[in-house]
Write an enzyme that holds these catalytic residues in place. Structure first.
Site, PDB file in Angstrom:
ATOM      1  N   GLY A 138       0.795  -1.217   0.000  1.00 18.76           N
ATOM      2  CA  GLY A 138       0.000   0.000   0.000  1.00 18.76           C
ATOM      3  C   GLY A 138       0.824   1.261   0.000  1.00 18.76           C
ATOM      4  CB  ALA A 143      -4.372  -1.065  -4.759  1.00 18.44           C
ATOM      5  CB  SER A 144      -2.544   4.039  -6.337  1.00 17.58           C
ATOM      6  OG  SER A 144      -3.827   4.044  -6.941  1.00 17.58           O
ATOM      7  CG  ASN A 145      -7.376   4.763  -2.343  1.00 18.76           C
ATOM      8  OD1 ASN A 145      -8.105   4.026  -1.707  1.00 18.76           O
ATOM      9  ND2 ASN A 145      -7.303   6.059  -2.108  1.00 18.76           N
ATOM     10  CB  THR A 203       1.970   5.792  -3.005  1.00 15.40           C
ATOM     11  OG1 THR A 203       1.869   6.759  -1.944  1.00 15.40           O
ATOM     12  CG2 THR A 203       0.658   5.019  -3.069  1.00 15.40           C
ATOM     13  CG  HIS A 240      -3.862  12.909   0.707  1.00 11.28           C
ATOM     14  ND1 HIS A 240      -4.004  13.080  -0.647  1.00 11.28           N
ATOM     15  CD2 HIS A 240      -4.344  11.666   0.982  1.00 11.28           C
ATOM     16  CE1 HIS A 240      -4.530  11.991  -1.177  1.00 11.28           C
ATOM     17  NE2 HIS A 240      -4.751  11.121  -0.209  1.00 11.28           N
ATOM     18  CG  HIS A 241      -2.524  12.961   6.293  1.00 11.35           C
ATOM     19  ND1 HIS A 241      -1.175  12.697   6.311  1.00 11.35           N
ATOM     20  CD2 HIS A 241      -3.113  11.851   5.778  1.00 11.35           C
ATOM     21  CE1 HIS A 241      -0.955  11.478   5.849  1.00 11.35           C
ATOM     22  NE2 HIS A 241      -2.108  10.939   5.512  1.00 11.35           N
ATOM     23  N   GLY A 277      -0.516   8.688  -4.792  1.00 12.15           N
ATOM     24  CA  GLY A 277      -0.612   7.551  -5.702  1.00 12.15           C
ATOM     25  C   GLY A 277      -1.979   7.454  -6.353  1.00 12.15           C
ATOM     26  CE  LYS A 328      -0.565  10.629  -0.401  1.00 11.15           C
ATOM     27  NZ  LYS A 328      -0.160   9.261  -0.016  1.00 11.15           N
TER      28      LYS A 328
END
Length: 241
Positions: free
Chosen positions: A75, A100-102, A77, A135-136, A145, A139
């Site tokens: 998970g 997966a990017s998400n 990225t 995003h927070h 990603g 990150k």
């Protein structure tokens, strides 16, 4: 199912909670200060490793799992410049890797809708498109990603966009991505089509990390017993969208 967790931050803890609720066992937890545990007996008993660490460590973590012949659900990225190396190892050595990017189910449905709408928009050149992600502040990578997956799909499907950029260039074939970092936002992604007369916006907003954690555990359940490079399209059977 016996799971090894690589990375034990907020996502690692959320994954642990979901995995235990679904009846699985956490047999090993590896962080930066106990990397020798990759060689431990406990780690070697894992049916699958779920990896949410940092970009700089991800590739070495994958290799450690491959050396122990443990499938990886990745998970992290920000490491994708080495994606071809990982895919080659899977093909050459028969390893198993799910990326997966998400991992959110909702985001992956969003990916499918994004691809479909982009194909439709080939017939409507009056609409320009841009992409934003929020995003927070913790990150590490930008764009996210998830944003890169959305951008790659847009470029593949929408003929008038050739490459993405983080800065407005004035070139009409550039897809601009706005990467915003603020507060503790779990993740917001928007694809916006705008003409002189109206605006059409696709948006996914995560409420918390639980959706990502559940998707990662579902991916781990799916991965056990399989070989090769796998993704959410395989898990959710979204290949035709």
């Amino acid at each position: 199912m016996k799971i090894a967790l690589i990375g034990y931050g907020k996502m690692g803890k959320a994954i642990e909670k979901i995995a235990l609720e679904r009846g699985h066992e956490i047999v090993s937890v590896i962080e930066v200060d106990n990397r020798d545990d990759f060689h431990s007996e406990a780690f070697g008993t894992a049916d699958v490793a779920i990896e949410f660490s940092i970009p700089a460590a991800a590739f070495d973590n994958f290799k450690a799992c491959f050396a122990a012949n443990i499938p990886v659900v990745a998970g992290t990225t920000g490491w994708l410049e080495r994606r071809d190396e990982v895919r080659s190892i899977c093909e050459r050595e028969g390893k198993t890797f799910f990326y997966a990017s998400n991992y959110s189910i909702g985001v992956n449905l969003f990916f499918a809708v994004n691809r479909y709408l982009a194909r439709l928009m080939n017939g409507f050149p009056a609409y320009d498109v841009r992409l934003s992600e929020t995003h927070h502040i913790h990150k590490l990578d930008a764009p996210s990603g998830t944003a890169l997956t959305l951008a790659d799909d847009l470029i593949a499907q929408l003929y008038r966009k050739k490459q993405w950029t983080l800065h407005q260039t004035g070139h009409t074939d550039d897809l601009v991505i706005d990467a915003i970092r603020e507060g503790e936002v779990p993740g917001i992604h928007e694809v916006t089509y705008e003409s002189e007369t109206d605006c059409l916006c696709l948006k996914h907003s995560a409420k918390n990390r639980a959706g990502f954690a559940l998707g990662a555990v579902l991916a781990a359940e799916f991965t056990v017993g399989k070989k090769g490079w796998l993704g959410m399209e395989d898990l959710l059977q979204l290949g035709n969208y």
